[in-house]
Design a protein around this motif. Structure first.
Motif, PDB file in Angstrom:
ATOM      1  N   UNK A 302       0.815  -1.216   0.000  1.00 18.10           N
ATOM      2  CA  UNK A 302       0.000   0.000   0.000  1.00 18.10           C
ATOM      3  C   UNK A 302       0.847   1.263   0.000  1.00 18.10           C
ATOM      4  N   UNK A 303       2.101   1.175   0.450  1.00 23.20           N
ATOM      5  CA  UNK A 303       2.951   2.368   0.544  1.00 23.20           C
ATOM      6  C   UNK A 303       3.799   2.607  -0.701  1.00 23.20           C
ATOM      7  N   UNK A 325       0.047  -0.133  11.660  1.00 21.52           N
ATOM      8  CA  UNK A 325      -0.350   1.087  10.961  1.00 21.52           C
ATOM      9  C   UNK A 325       0.620   1.394   9.834  1.00 21.52           C
ATOM     10  N   UNK A 326       0.084   1.739   8.661  1.00 14.00           N
ATOM     11  CA  UNK A 326       0.925   2.157   7.540  1.00 14.00           C
ATOM     12  C   UNK A 326       0.502   3.540   7.075  1.00 14.00           C
ATOM     13  N   UNK A 327       1.333   4.151   6.268  1.00 10.40           N
ATOM     14  CA  UNK A 327       1.037   5.473   5.704  1.00 10.40           C
ATOM     15  C   UNK A 327       0.785   5.353   4.208  1.00 10.40           C
ATOM     16  N   UNK A 329      -2.012   3.941   0.886  1.00 12.19           N
ATOM     17  CA  UNK A 329      -3.132   4.487   0.116  1.00 12.19           C
ATOM     18  C   UNK A 329      -4.419   4.569   0.921  1.00 12.19           C
ATOM     19  N   UNK A 330      -4.543   3.760   1.933  1.00 11.66           N
ATOM     20  CA  UNK A 330      -5.793   3.742   2.686  1.00 11.66           C
ATOM     21  C   UNK A 330      -6.842   2.888   1.981  1.00 11.66           C
ATOM     22  N   UNK A 331      -7.958   2.678   2.668  1.00  8.49           N
ATOM     23  CA  UNK A 331      -9.044   1.854   2.148  1.00  8.49           C
ATOM     24  C   UNK A 331     -10.301   2.705   2.042  1.00  8.49           C
ATOM     25  N   UNK A 332     -10.960   2.642   0.904  1.00  7.87           N
ATOM     26  CA  UNK A 332     -12.208   3.381   0.720  1.00  7.87           C
ATOM     27  C   UNK A 332     -13.254   2.890   1.714  1.00  7.87           C
ATOM     28  N   UNK A 333     -14.079   3.785   2.252  1.00  4.80           N
ATOM     29  CA  UNK A 333     -15.089   3.372   3.250  1.00  4.80           C
ATOM     30  C   UNK A 333     -15.975   2.229   2.778  1.00  4.80           C
ATOM     31  N   UNK A 334     -16.329   2.200   1.501  1.00  2.00           N
ATOM     32  CA  UNK A 334     -17.209   1.147   0.998  1.00  2.00           C
ATOM     33  C   UNK A 334     -16.531  -0.228   0.989  1.00  2.00           C
ATOM     34  N   UNK A 335     -15.188  -0.245   1.060  1.00  2.00           N
ATOM     35  CA  UNK A 335     -14.448  -1.504   0.993  1.00  2.00           C
ATOM     36  C   UNK A 335     -13.949  -2.003   2.344  1.00  2.00           C
ATOM     37  N   UNK A 375      -8.969   3.903   8.873  1.00  2.00           N
ATOM     38  CA  UNK A 375      -8.413   4.021   7.524  1.00  2.00           C
ATOM     39  C   UNK A 375      -8.896   5.311   6.892  1.00  2.00           C
ATOM     40  N   UNK A 376      -7.979   5.965   6.218  1.00  2.00           N
ATOM     41  CA  UNK A 376      -8.299   7.211   5.519  1.00  2.00           C
ATOM     42  C   UNK A 376      -7.584   7.190   4.175  1.00  2.00           C
ATOM     43  N   UNK A 377      -8.364   7.391   3.131  1.00  2.00           N
ATOM     44  CA  UNK A 377      -7.802   7.326   1.777  1.00  2.00           C
ATOM     45  C   UNK A 377      -6.686   8.362   1.631  1.00  2.00           C
ATOM     46  N   UNK A 378      -5.534   7.881   1.167  1.00  2.00           N
ATOM     47  CA  UNK A 378      -4.394   8.768   0.950  1.00  2.00           C
ATOM     48  C   UNK A 378      -3.521   8.973   2.170  1.00  2.00           C
ATOM     49  N   UNK A 379      -3.946   8.477   3.348  1.00  2.00           N
ATOM     50  CA  UNK A 379      -3.177   8.720   4.564  1.00  2.00           C
ATOM     51  C   UNK A 379      -2.745   7.438   5.277  1.00  2.00           C
TER      52      UNK A 379
END
Length: 390
Positions: A302-303, A325-327, A329-335, A375-379
């Motif tokens: 993901x990084x 914890x990673x920095x 792409x994050x996961x979209x809420x729907x996924x 999870x936050x997309x992009x973070x």
């Protein structure tokens, strides 16, 4: 217009079939109830006529115009025994008699409440001299009106049990496929692993004086041992693993050490040292290393070769929480809820089985839990594993 996949059609068909059965049952039951209500109305009319006739009947009179045989009237009265009836004084509005309720010594307040309910529902009384006759629905007619709701409950229960049963059957079939695939994979890996181990030993013997080749040989041997451990993991799927107490700090650090040597240099690892604590949990080290390894590999993917990978252990009286914890792409809420489903993946290559296996190892084999806690997309993303503390 989208078409549902075949695996998703049967619950819809089952629900539609249930609705059709319920609808047909409600319609037919209402037809029967209405017919029975008409029959009871006719019986009530005959009943009122019989009461009026018997008021003027004197068996001691010898009058040819009056019947001295009242057997038919008595039969009609007997047929009304199951129909609730109230005789009300038309002058005082007090209840003179109550019949057909199936109970003796009925409470006067209860009878008055029944009378009020009948009057509000539009029951028309029949005038019999100085009394008013109120007639309700028989117990059979009342049960017949409630019958569709009973059927609705039963059919709904049947549909729910059917869906749960089929889901359990599908899960059992999936488990058998998983076990068969895992054991076959372990079997297929066995031969090449043994051959590679032999070649590594041969390389060490041939170039024992070459430090560079020996260093490479040692790393190859370590990776082959790791590959052998992976095959051993696959062979254990489907069997009940043996659990033993272990320090989760040491287990997490061991996996971090292996993955850090194979990660891009631009990825920073922030993990507690092996001696940072002594949180004992009951695990199978061979399988649980697989959990950590999968989570760390997903985080590295993901990084995209750069970022920060953090591991934290939070201790409670009865539980241990491990945060990865990673920095990335994050996961979209729907996924978020789909990431543990078999076959779900956002990668171009991959079968989407890693996190599914992780969840199974944690929950089924170690009585723990795993979830995407943030999870936050992009973070970035945080996975949290919770295990019971020894």
């Amino acid at each position: 217009m989208s078409i549902l996949p075949s695996s998703s059609r049967w619950p819809l068909y089952l629900a539609i079939a249930g609705l059709i059965v319920v609808g047909a049952s409600v319609w037919y039951t209402n037809v029967l109830a209405n017919k029975l209500a008409e029959i009871e109305k006719k019986n009530v009319s005959l009943y009122s006529q019989v009461l009026q006739r018997l008021q003027f009947f004197d068996p001691n009179e010898d009058d040819g115009d009056v019947m001295d045989d009242v057997s038919i009237e008595q039969e009609i009265l007997a047929n009304m025994e199951t129909v609730p009836r109230l005789l009300v004084n038309s002058f005082t509005n007090e209840i003179d008699d109550a019949q057909g309720f199936g109970e003796s010594n009925l409470d006067t307040l209860y009878l008055k409440s029944v009378l009020e309910r009948w009057v509000e529902s539009g029951v028309e009384p029949i005038q019999i001299d100085a009394q008013l006759l109120y007639v309700g629905e028989s117990w059979l007619l009342q049960q017949l009106r409630y019958f569709p709701y009973v059927q609705l409950f039963l059919i709904t229960s049947f549909v729910i049990i059917g869906v749960l049963g089929i889901n359990q059957t599908r899960k059992a079939e999936q488990n058998r496929v998983w076990v068969g695939l895992a054991k076959e994979t372990a079997h297929q890996l066995g031969t090449p692993i043994s051959a590679i181990m032999g070649w590594v030993e041969h390389l060490k013997m041939m170039y024992a004086d070459d430090d560079d080749i020996m260093e490479v040989s040692n790393e190859l041997a370590y990776d082959v041992d790791r590959l052998s451990m992976v095959a051993n993991r696959f062979s254990k799927i489907g069997a009940t693993p043996e659990l033993e107490p272990a320090n989760i700090y040491a287990e997490l650090n061991k996996c971090r050490d292996y993955m850090q040597k194979r990660a891009p240099r631009k990825v920073a690892f922030d993990f507690p040292n092996a001696d940072a604590g002594n949180a004992q949990v009951s695990i199978n080290p061979l399988l649980f290393d697989w959990v950590f390894e999968n989570l760390l590999r997903n985080a590295l993917d993901a990084m995209d070769g750069k970022g920060k990978l953090t591991g934290r252990i939070r201790e409670e009286d009865t539980k241990i929480h491990i945060d990865i914890t990673d920095t990335g792409k994050g996961i979209a809420p729907k996924n978020v809820r789909k990431v543990f489903n078999p076959g779900f993946t956002t990668k171009k290559r991959g079968w989407g089985l890693g996190l599914s296996l992780v969840k199974r190892i944690v929950q089924e084999y170690h009585n723990g839990k795993i979830a995407v806690s943030h999870s936050e997309v992009g973070k970035g993303t945080t996975f949290t594993i919770t295990l019971p503390r020894v």
